[in-house]
Design a protein around this motif. Structure first.
Motif, PDB file in Angstrom:
ATOM      1  N   ASP A  13       3.827 -32.311 -60.759  1.00 40.70           N
ATOM      2  CA  ASP A  13       3.630 -33.533 -59.969  1.00 40.70           C
ATOM      3  C   ASP A  13       4.530 -34.681 -60.426  1.00 40.70           C
ATOM      4  O   ASP A  13       4.147 -35.855 -60.369  1.00 40.70           O
ATOM      5  CB  ASP A  13       2.145 -33.986 -60.007  1.00 40.70           C
ATOM      6  CG  ASP A  13       1.216 -32.842 -59.690  1.00 40.70           C
ATOM      7  OD1 ASP A  13       1.484 -32.142 -58.704  1.00 40.70           O
ATOM      8  OD2 ASP A  13       0.235 -32.629 -60.434  1.00 40.70           O
ATOM      9  N   ASN A  38       0.053 -22.653 -55.650  1.00 41.14           N
ATOM     10  CA  ASN A  38      -0.570 -23.643 -56.543  1.00 41.14           C
ATOM     11  C   ASN A  38       0.323 -24.881 -56.622  1.00 41.14           C
ATOM     12  O   ASN A  38      -0.124 -25.958 -56.985  1.00 41.14           O
ATOM     13  CB  ASN A  38      -0.811 -23.060 -57.951  1.00 41.14           C
ATOM     14  CG  ASN A  38       0.379 -22.286 -58.496  1.00 41.14           C
ATOM     15  OD1 ASN A  38       1.325 -21.971 -57.775  1.00 41.14           O
ATOM     16  ND2 ASN A  38       0.343 -21.973 -59.776  1.00 41.14           N
ATOM     17  N   GLY A 127      -9.739 -25.202 -65.002  1.00 38.39           N
ATOM     18  CA  GLY A 127      -9.336 -26.101 -63.916  1.00 38.39           C
ATOM     19  C   GLY A 127      -8.191 -25.535 -63.099  1.00 38.39           C
ATOM     20  O   GLY A 127      -7.292 -26.271 -62.703  1.00 38.39           O
ATOM     21  N   THR A 129      -6.212 -23.880 -59.815  1.00 35.22           N
ATOM     22  CA  THR A 129      -6.253 -24.322 -58.408  1.00 35.22           C
ATOM     23  C   THR A 129      -7.070 -23.342 -57.553  1.00 35.22           C
ATOM     24  O   THR A 129      -7.235 -23.560 -56.357  1.00 35.22           O
ATOM     25  CB  THR A 129      -4.827 -24.413 -57.838  1.00 35.22           C
ATOM     26  OG1 THR A 129      -4.215 -23.121 -57.935  1.00 35.22           O
ATOM     27  CG2 THR A 129      -3.981 -25.429 -58.569  1.00 35.22           C
ATOM     28  N   HIS A 223       5.781 -26.587 -60.548  1.00 38.42           N
ATOM     29  CA  HIS A 223       4.935 -27.034 -61.674  1.00 38.42           C
ATOM     30  C   HIS A 223       5.764 -27.839 -62.692  1.00 38.42           C
ATOM     31  O   HIS A 223       6.658 -28.553 -62.299  1.00 38.42           O
ATOM     32  CB  HIS A 223       4.225 -25.855 -62.348  1.00 38.42           C
ATOM     33  CG  HIS A 223       3.881 -24.746 -61.390  1.00 38.42           C
ATOM     34  ND1 HIS A 223       3.071 -24.946 -60.304  1.00 38.42           N
ATOM     35  CD2 HIS A 223       4.272 -23.456 -61.322  1.00 38.42           C
ATOM     36  CE1 HIS A 223       2.974 -23.823 -59.628  1.00 38.42           C
ATOM     37  NE2 HIS A 223       3.696 -22.904 -60.210  1.00 38.42           N
ATOM     38  N   SER A 237      -2.507 -23.304 -68.989  1.00 35.36           N
ATOM     39  CA  SER A 237      -1.168 -22.927 -68.538  1.00 35.36           C
ATOM     40  C   SER A 237      -1.238 -22.560 -67.072  1.00 35.36           C
ATOM     41  O   SER A 237      -2.321 -22.405 -66.526  1.00 35.36           O
ATOM     42  CB  SER A 237      -0.719 -21.657 -69.278  1.00 35.36           C
ATOM     43  OG  SER A 237      -1.104 -21.682 -70.627  1.00 35.36           O
ATOM     44  N   THR A 238      -0.073 -22.320 -66.480  1.00 41.28           N
ATOM     45  CA  THR A 238      -0.055 -21.587 -65.230  1.00 41.28           C
ATOM     46  C   THR A 238       0.547 -20.223 -65.550  1.00 41.28           C
ATOM     47  O   THR A 238       1.044 -19.995 -66.658  1.00 41.28           O
ATOM     48  CB  THR A 238       0.688 -22.340 -64.110  1.00 41.28           C
ATOM     49  OG1 THR A 238       0.425 -21.654 -62.871  1.00 41.28           O
ATOM     50  CG2 THR A 238       2.201 -22.416 -64.339  1.00 41.28           C
ATOM     51  N   ARG A 271      -1.961 -35.295 -65.080  1.00 47.68           N
ATOM     52  CA  ARG A 271      -2.370 -33.911 -65.312  1.00 47.68           C
ATOM     53  C   ARG A 271      -3.554 -33.594 -64.415  1.00 47.68           C
ATOM     54  O   ARG A 271      -4.512 -34.376 -64.363  1.00 47.68           O
ATOM     55  CB  ARG A 271      -2.764 -33.760 -66.799  1.00 47.68           C
ATOM     56  CG  ARG A 271      -3.447 -32.443 -67.180  1.00 47.68           C
ATOM     57  CD  ARG A 271      -2.421 -31.349 -67.245  1.00 47.68           C
ATOM     58  NE  ARG A 271      -2.852 -30.163 -67.962  1.00 47.68           N
ATOM     59  CZ  ARG A 271      -3.164 -28.997 -67.357  1.00 47.68           C
ATOM     60  NH1 ARG A 271      -3.155 -28.901 -66.057  1.00 47.68           N
ATOM     61  NH2 ARG A 271      -3.465 -27.943 -68.085  1.00 47.68           N
ATOM     62  N   VAL A 272      -3.474 -32.473 -63.695  1.00 42.47           N
ATOM     63  CA  VAL A 272      -4.685 -31.997 -63.000  1.00 42.47           C
ATOM     64  C   VAL A 272      -5.168 -30.762 -63.737  1.00 42.47           C
ATOM     65  O   VAL A 272      -4.365 -29.933 -64.133  1.00 42.47           O
ATOM     66  CB  VAL A 272      -4.455 -31.607 -61.519  1.00 42.47           C
ATOM     67  CG1 VAL A 272      -4.770 -32.740 -60.588  1.00 42.47           C
ATOM     68  CG2 VAL A 272      -3.091 -31.036 -61.263  1.00 42.47           C
ATOM     69  N   ARG A 302      -7.588 -33.127 -56.103  1.00 39.56           N
ATOM     70  CA  ARG A 302      -8.325 -33.628 -57.282  1.00 39.56           C
ATOM     71  C   ARG A 302      -7.655 -34.887 -57.854  1.00 39.56           C
ATOM     72  O   ARG A 302      -6.417 -34.966 -57.867  1.00 39.56           O
ATOM     73  CB  ARG A 302      -8.319 -32.568 -58.395  1.00 39.56           C
ATOM     74  CG  ARG A 302      -9.167 -31.371 -58.104  1.00 39.56           C
ATOM     75  CD  ARG A 302      -9.084 -30.345 -59.223  1.00 39.56           C
ATOM     76  NE  ARG A 302      -7.805 -29.666 -59.265  1.00 39.56           N
ATOM     77  CZ  ARG A 302      -7.487 -28.728 -60.155  1.00 39.56           C
ATOM     78  NH1 ARG A 302      -8.343 -28.387 -61.088  1.00 39.56           N
ATOM     79  NH2 ARG A 302      -6.311 -28.142 -60.125  1.00 39.56           N
TER      80      ARG A 302
HETATM   81  P1  IMP Z   1      -3.249 -22.107 -61.626  1.00 41.60           P
HETATM   82  O1  IMP Z   1      -1.767 -22.236 -61.629  1.00 41.60           O
HETATM   83  O2  IMP Z   1      -3.874 -22.321 -60.278  1.00 41.60           O
HETATM   84  O3  IMP Z   1      -3.712 -20.836 -62.256  1.00 41.60           O
HETATM   85  O4  IMP Z   1      -3.828 -23.286 -62.537  1.00 41.60           O
HETATM   86  C1  IMP Z   1      -3.565 -23.363 -63.930  1.00 41.60           C
HETATM   87  C2  IMP Z   1      -3.319 -24.803 -64.356  1.00 41.60           C
HETATM   88  O5  IMP Z   1      -2.070 -25.256 -63.856  1.00 41.60           O
HETATM   89  C3  IMP Z   1      -4.361 -25.800 -63.830  1.00 41.60           C
HETATM   90  O6  IMP Z   1      -4.562 -26.785 -64.823  1.00 41.60           O
HETATM   91  C4  IMP Z   1      -3.687 -26.396 -62.614  1.00 41.60           C
HETATM   92  O7  IMP Z   1      -4.200 -27.670 -62.286  1.00 41.60           O
HETATM   93  C5  IMP Z   1      -2.246 -26.469 -63.097  1.00 41.60           C
HETATM   94  N1  IMP Z   1      -1.233 -26.452 -62.023  1.00 41.60           N
HETATM   95  C6  IMP Z   1      -0.767 -25.371 -61.382  1.00 41.60           C
HETATM   96  N2  IMP Z   1       0.194 -25.727 -60.513  1.00 41.60           N
HETATM   97  C7  IMP Z   1       0.351 -27.051 -60.605  1.00 41.60           C
HETATM   98  C8  IMP Z   1       1.229 -28.005 -59.971  1.00 41.60           C
HETATM   99  O8  IMP Z   1       2.088 -27.668 -59.158  1.00 41.60           O
HETATM  100  N3  IMP Z   1       1.083 -29.321 -60.366  1.00 41.60           N
HETATM  101  C9  IMP Z   1       0.185 -29.683 -61.304  1.00 41.60           C
HETATM  102  N4  IMP Z   1      -0.643 -28.833 -61.922  1.00 41.60           N
HETATM  103  C10 IMP Z   1      -0.568 -27.524 -61.579  1.00 41.60           C
END
Ligand code: IMP
Length: 423
Positions: A13, A38, A127, A129, A223, A237-238, A271-272, A302
């Motif tokens: 972001d 995501n 947390g 997505t 990301h 992490s992602t 940070r989300v 969020r």
């Molecule tokens: P996931 O990628 O959905 O598995 O989420 C894992 C972590 O990465 C979480 O804390 C998400 O909020 C964060 N995240 C994933 N993609 C982004 C993005 O594009 N911007 C900000 N945070 C992200």
């Protein structure tokens, strides 16, 4: 430089969408190479605003081909929805969009598993997505993934999907979650397959030929570096590699071919999701920055957590990616603050330590070393020349440049394409 990449140096972001959109004007190809839906970016086209998660940012520009290369995980429904929106706007995707057959698919059970794991973690949830990203990548590495390639032969796909879905349904039942309806989901996937087939093409050959012909290729990182699977405070992490090494594995082009690495840094931290943010701030000041900056997730809506700019973390990001140029975004959001802090290092139990030495437990406890700068009161969103910025603002920017040892490409002071200060 014919091959460039735009990457976020924080927790995502950072405002990469605007920068990619701007640079895409002078590119022939824009490529997504990691992550899935995501990620989220806003694109302004004419008077309309679009929120995309999978389609590369430069798609609206004439003569651009958009490539979704093998490192990306694709939720077919989300991609088709974005394709429909673009075609409704009169964009001829047949000439513009290429989907690599090597991309892995996010399938209905991945989303259910993502939610089930998060619920099971209870108070310790990460947390995510809940878009099925982690489960889809974990199927990829455990040889249980199903690729776009498998869609080419429906009977083969059906067999693979049924086998995987039955296995996943057993796991879902142990969580007390309703299993995926295999017949129903297959009938939807059959339709989605037909929609996607015309766009499936070997993306490596396209990119490799383009690179040999010196075409301008722009890689759009999703990301941020602080979410990289290997270099984040795991497990916060992602599931993909956000560092530029991800370009090689995620698209096939050699890292050496990337001439210019443009690192995007927001003037503060956001940070989300869960996990440590050493410079996090709370209360009125955080609320004011969040509201002024519109800091709410593009993908999930969020509210984002807010903090001061963490140069200790960003310095690590610059080094690991060999960043050649910096773009600072959202500097205008800091106008009106009496003082602004920059984190220039961490200490733990009285000892200095670097970001790379920290796991999430250390990052939760480190004390940021702050350098405090006087703020500026003027609205800077209309400024276009460095010399016209308030004195305090120049001091702040010069400090960051010197600390990171990287020159600026420009500084962004607003959402519009031209709201940039030449430095
Ligand atoms: P996931 O990628 O959905 O598995 O989420 C894992 C972590 O990465 C979480 O804390 C998400 O909020 C964060 N995240 C994933 N993609 C982004 C993005 O594009 N911007 C900000 N945070 C992200």
């Amino acid at each position: 430089m014919p091959v460039s990449s735009v990457i976020g140096l924080q927790w995502g972001d950072e405002g990469k969408g605007k920068i990619v959109d701007l640079l895409a004007q002078s590119s022939d190809y824009v490529v997504r190479y990691n992550g899935g839906n995501n990620a989220g970016h806003t694109i302004v086209f004419g008077k309309k605003k679009f929120f995309f998660h999978l389609i590369p940012s430069g798609i609206f520009h004439k003569n651009i081909s958009a490539i979704i290369s093998n490192g990306v995980v694709i939720d077919p429904g989300v991609l088709i929805n974005e394709m429909d929106i673009l075609e409704n706007e009169g964009i001829n995707l047949k000439k513009k969009l290429i989907i690599s057959p090597r991309c892995h698919l996010i399938l209905p059970y991945h989303k259910e598993l993502d939610a089930a794991y998060e619920n099971a973690r209870g108070k310790k949830k990460l947390g995510t997505t809940k878009r099925g990203i982690g489960p889809a990548y974990s199927d990829k590495v455990s040889y249980n993934g199903i690729r776009v390639y498998d869609l080419l032969d429906w009977n083969h796909f059906k067999e693979l999907y049924t086998f995987q879905a039955k296995m996943k349904n057993r796991i879902l039942r142990t969580f007390g979650v309703k299993p995926v309806n295999i017949t129903k989901s297959l009938s939807l996937l059959k339709k989605q397959r037909l929609r996607l087939l015309p766009f499936i093409r070997d993306a490596f050959e396209v990119l490799n030929t383009a690179s040999e012909k010196n075409k301008r290729i722009l890689f759009e990182g999703a990301h941020g570096i602080m979410l990289d699977l290997d270099w984040s405070p795991y497990p916060y992490s992602t599931a993909s590699n956000t560092v530029i090494g991800g370009i090689n594995t995620g698209s096939g082009l050699p890292v050496k071919s990337i001439g210019n690495v443009i690192g995007v840094v927001k003037a503060f931290t956001s940070r989300v999701g869960g996990g440590p943010v050493p410079t996090e701030i709370h209360g009125r000041l955080a609320d004011a920055i969040r509201e002024k900056g519109g800091e709410y997730g593009t993908t999930t809506g969020r509210p984002r957590r807010i903090g001061w700019l963490d140069l200790e973390a960003v310095r690590f990001s610059c080094k690991i990616n060999n960043v050649s140029e910096l773009v600072i975004t959202k500097l205008d959001i800091l106008s009106g603050l009496l003082e602004i802090k920059l984190c220039v290092g961490y200490t733990l139990n009285g000892k200095k330590l670097h970001y790379s030495e920290c796991g999430y437990k250390e990052l939760e406890k480190v004390k940021p070393i702050y350098k405090t700068f006087p703020g500026w009161m003027d609205d800077i969103s209309g400024v276009r020349k460095f010399t016209d910025l308030p004195k305090e603002c120049k001091v702040y920017l010069n400090f960051i440049k010197k600390f990171l040892g990287v020159k600026y490409k420009f500084v962004s002071v607003g959402a519009e394409r031209n709201a940039n200060v030449k430095v």
